[in-house]
Design a protein around this motif. Sequence first.
Motif, PDB file in Angstrom:
ATOM      1  N   ALA A 101      -1.470  -1.940   0.230  1.00 51.98           N
ATOM      2  CA  ALA A 101      -0.974  -3.250  -0.156  1.00 51.98           C
ATOM      3  C   ALA A 101      -0.224  -3.181  -1.477  1.00 51.98           C
ATOM      4  N   GLY A 102       0.526  -4.249  -1.743  1.00 49.32           N
ATOM      5  CA  GLY A 102       1.306  -4.308  -2.975  1.00 49.32           C
ATOM      6  C   GLY A 102       0.602  -5.117  -4.042  1.00 49.32           C
ATOM      7  N   SER A 103       1.360  -5.468  -5.085  1.00 51.72           N
ATOM      8  CA  SER A 103       0.788  -6.220  -6.193  1.00 51.72           C
ATOM      9  C   SER A 103       1.830  -7.164  -6.758  1.00 51.72           C
ATOM     10  N   VAL A 104       1.356  -8.210  -7.444  1.00 52.27           N
ATOM     11  CA  VAL A 104       2.220  -9.203  -8.075  1.00 52.27           C
ATOM     12  C   VAL A 104       1.708  -9.436  -9.491  1.00 52.27           C
TER      13      VAL A 104
ATOM     14  N   ALA B 135      -3.810  -7.951  -7.023  1.00 55.53           N
ATOM     15  CA  ALA B 135      -3.719  -6.718  -6.254  1.00 55.53           C
ATOM     16  C   ALA B 135      -3.907  -7.036  -4.780  1.00 55.53           C
ATOM     17  N   ALA B 136      -3.657  -6.040  -3.943  1.00 51.67           N
ATOM     18  CA  ALA B 136      -3.871  -6.155  -2.492  1.00 51.67           C
ATOM     19  C   ALA B 136      -3.099  -7.321  -1.892  1.00 51.67           C
ATOM     20  N   VAL B 137      -1.791  -7.370  -2.169  1.00 51.09           N
ATOM     21  CA  VAL B 137      -0.921  -8.422  -1.640  1.00 51.09           C
ATOM     22  C   VAL B 137       0.077  -7.780  -0.680  1.00 51.09           C
ATOM     23  N   THR B 138       0.126  -8.266   0.535  1.00 49.96           N
ATOM     24  CA  THR B 138       1.082  -7.777   1.527  1.00 49.96           C
ATOM     25  C   THR B 138       1.536  -8.941   2.384  1.00 49.96           C
TER      26      THR B 138
ATOM     27  N   PRO C  35       4.431  -3.319   1.879  1.00 44.34           N
ATOM     28  CA  PRO C  35       3.368  -2.465   1.341  1.00 44.34           C
ATOM     29  C   PRO C  35       3.897  -1.549   0.245  1.00 44.34           C
ATOM     30  N   ASP C  36       3.031  -1.154  -0.662  1.00 40.79           N
ATOM     31  CA  ASP C  36       3.353  -0.236  -1.760  1.00 40.79           C
ATOM     32  C   ASP C  36       4.432  -0.785  -2.680  1.00 40.79           C
ATOM     33  N   THR C  37       4.585  -2.106  -2.722  1.00 40.06           N
ATOM     34  CA  THR C  37       5.603  -2.716  -3.571  1.00 40.06           C
ATOM     35  C   THR C  37       4.922  -3.489  -4.698  1.00 40.06           C
TER      36      THR C  37
END
Length: 855
Positions: free
Chosen positions: A30-33, A89-92, A134-136
């Motif tokens: 997952a990505g993050s903001v 964290a863990a945002v997709t 993902p991974d962003t």
Amino acid sequence: MIRSRFLLLAAIVTLALAELVVLVPPVQAAGSVAVTAWSCSPGIDPKSNDPAAFAAACTTEADGLMFALTAGGFTRRRATAPDRPASWAAVTGAFTLVLDAPKGEPAVAFCLRNGGAPERFEAPAGEIKGDLAPDTALTCQWYRLPAVSTPAPTATAQPTTVPTSTPAPTVAPTSPVSPTATQFPTATPFPTQGATATPAVTPTPAVSPTPTTPPLPEPIDTGPPKMFRGDPAHTGRQGDSGPAGDPILLWRYPIGDRPNSSPAVAAGTVYVGSDAGLFAVDAVTGTERWRMATELPITSSPAVAGGVVYVGGEDGNFYGVDAGTGVERWRFETGGKIRSSPVVADGAVVFSSFDGNIYALDAETGEERWRFARAGDDMVSSPAIVDGTVFIGIGDLDGGLLIALSAEDGTEQWRYRVTGYVQTSPTILGGIVYFGGDDGFLYAVDIESRRLQCRFETGKLMRSSPAALDGVIVIGDRLNNLYALNAGTCEELWRFEAEDWMDSSAAVAGSTLYVGSKDDNLYALDPGTGAERWRFPVGQSVLTSPVVAGSVVYFASRDGFLYAVTGSENEGNVAPPPDDPARPADVPAELVLDDGRYRFDRLVTLDRDTLELTDEISFLQLFARQDRQENGPIYTNRPIDDEEKSKLVRYLPERIGAAQLACPADGATSGGQLQAGDATYAFAGLEPDLTVDDLTQRGEAPGLGAVYAEADQSPITELFIASSDGLQRFVLLDGDGLPAALRSPFPFASQTYAFAEDATDQVEDNTLGGVGCAGPFAMKAAPDAAKSPFSRLYATIAGRLLAFDPVDSSGEQSASTNGPRAQLFTMERNLAQSAALPFAGFGAVAASNKANHAR
């Protein structure tokens, strides 16, 4: 003809199951903001596309500004602080980033994806939307523009959408100018008697929650404040009777590593701090309602009054938090960590800080009323208030002090010096203030004469605060003893010896005294004799103070769990019985992780070599399959004697608000079920963690083949049928047609729901939309009520549309006493009627299930 139609229906079920498997893609990282907010000075061109221009004109970093990120149907709020962006964290996938501020505030945001070129977005509606691969990592600078004379956008204005196209070539953005570091309030000189209070300091205001995420419909507690040690005098007395009979675990819930905070209970909710922040947990179901994350632990014990939770943090901030939603209303910044627990009285909240100050804040606004300064002191003691006087312990190089202050203006009234540092909380009873010191003495000081009434030597320092009974004072020490003393003479009446420290402060409820120990037990004692009535063992030390509400005692243990213990003789006991094959009480009904909520499904036996460790919460390890699929189950440890295999707990994602919802039971879209006479089993999806080798054949169903169950299961709550797509799972329904996952009360989307009625003939199923999964089953809502909090939920179970309504913590659990009795199996569908088919070998088992198959 009947047989062929039955086989056709079975084929439809397996086809639907096959489609379910195809819908589940492999999991990806997952990505993050992260977002930092700045206030801009007049003169900035709001139409500029130059990030450097905004960085130069917007230099004041917003402190305490609240943002809400909604992704995967789960909303998480974060507040900004100097040099600390609000981050997730863990945002997709699809997300919405909302500023909790009045709609129409002009703002411009520049966002970077993985450090790429800055993308400019206007946010006139206070929110931006986008889609995160993902991974962003998405990093945003949010610039709050000065108010303009033109009308603000109306409520119909569309939010700016973050484009999902590939970003332009990387351009290094200019970072905003660093703001001046926030200064802590200046400590004042040590005041003498009659000194005036310092000027007031205004706290950082918190804004109202965004209209897109309405607050939960929680009751406002209008009773007296709930706080550490029970009341402003800190007597430890509780207003309820407590457990009756032998102790029974109602539930336990993981709140983080080694908590030191003692709980407070108000309006059916337990509030407690930990290293992960402030938690609100449903008092009956033990499920998390909300949490307010903090960067540093909360060791202070919260107080609750008028719908607000008050608590201090190791980060030096004192918080006023909405009790129903967890949204920060305001915060007050001190110059040091806060371990003191607040006392609430006469519209003020009083506490001490490691910056050497004792503060009194307005309970409604958070504005400072006064402070009392002792520069250089690390203050740990929690204040008590009686008759307009604040009593608190402190220490210095010369020993310790008990100080009495005016509750109105903070001026010192008198002090009493002792030889040891005072870290316990004072207790007031009958005009005497009692407190323990690091010199090993309990002191009793007369408030009117300000002279020592008596003292008692324990021989060891004390971290336990005194409890006051009628004419008796109870306190523990680090020689493993709990003492009961005559309140007037300090003579020992009795002592109870545990196997380790007695740092816990005792609570008195009804005719029982409750106290924890470092020896990993909670004790219930006779307050007249000190005789042990029972002990309740837990995973690690119980250093916090227990709280009693109704027939339940609540406490936190150093094993990372919040516990609720009731009694075997209490009416309405909703704890699962020890032999319950579904969910033992020590297994949480629900877990909340960064990426969503997970519901208990069942216990499984798996070789851990097939799993990988993904995270830890408290002393629970979280696992996932090495070949895991997106939205797949997670597992937690529950060890047994077998070294190679362990009994694990399986949790299924709730997927609240997820698009293209697919819950495990969705493979039987028309309500597939198995019927054994009066006993009904509903299809619950494919079973990934069992094979026929793990099961015992219970009979043969023509057209379906062998029917299996677990060998040691009694009553039989699950049946299994092998198919080409995998092992099909069917779960037992009670007399209301409810599977165990939906029996009342059950948690969903931070609310508690109970069965309301059979709505099959009232609502068309095809008019509802999926909003999440409650265990294996899809939960639905009407289109106009399809956002959390849901006013009514529906589930299609065995061809019937069942309705569920939200209830508060006092809602009664639905139950059924009907049991399975029949010896025949049929597969029933809404599409057609089918005749009963003989099923061999089930009769004896069905008869053994007569007594009770639902709790």
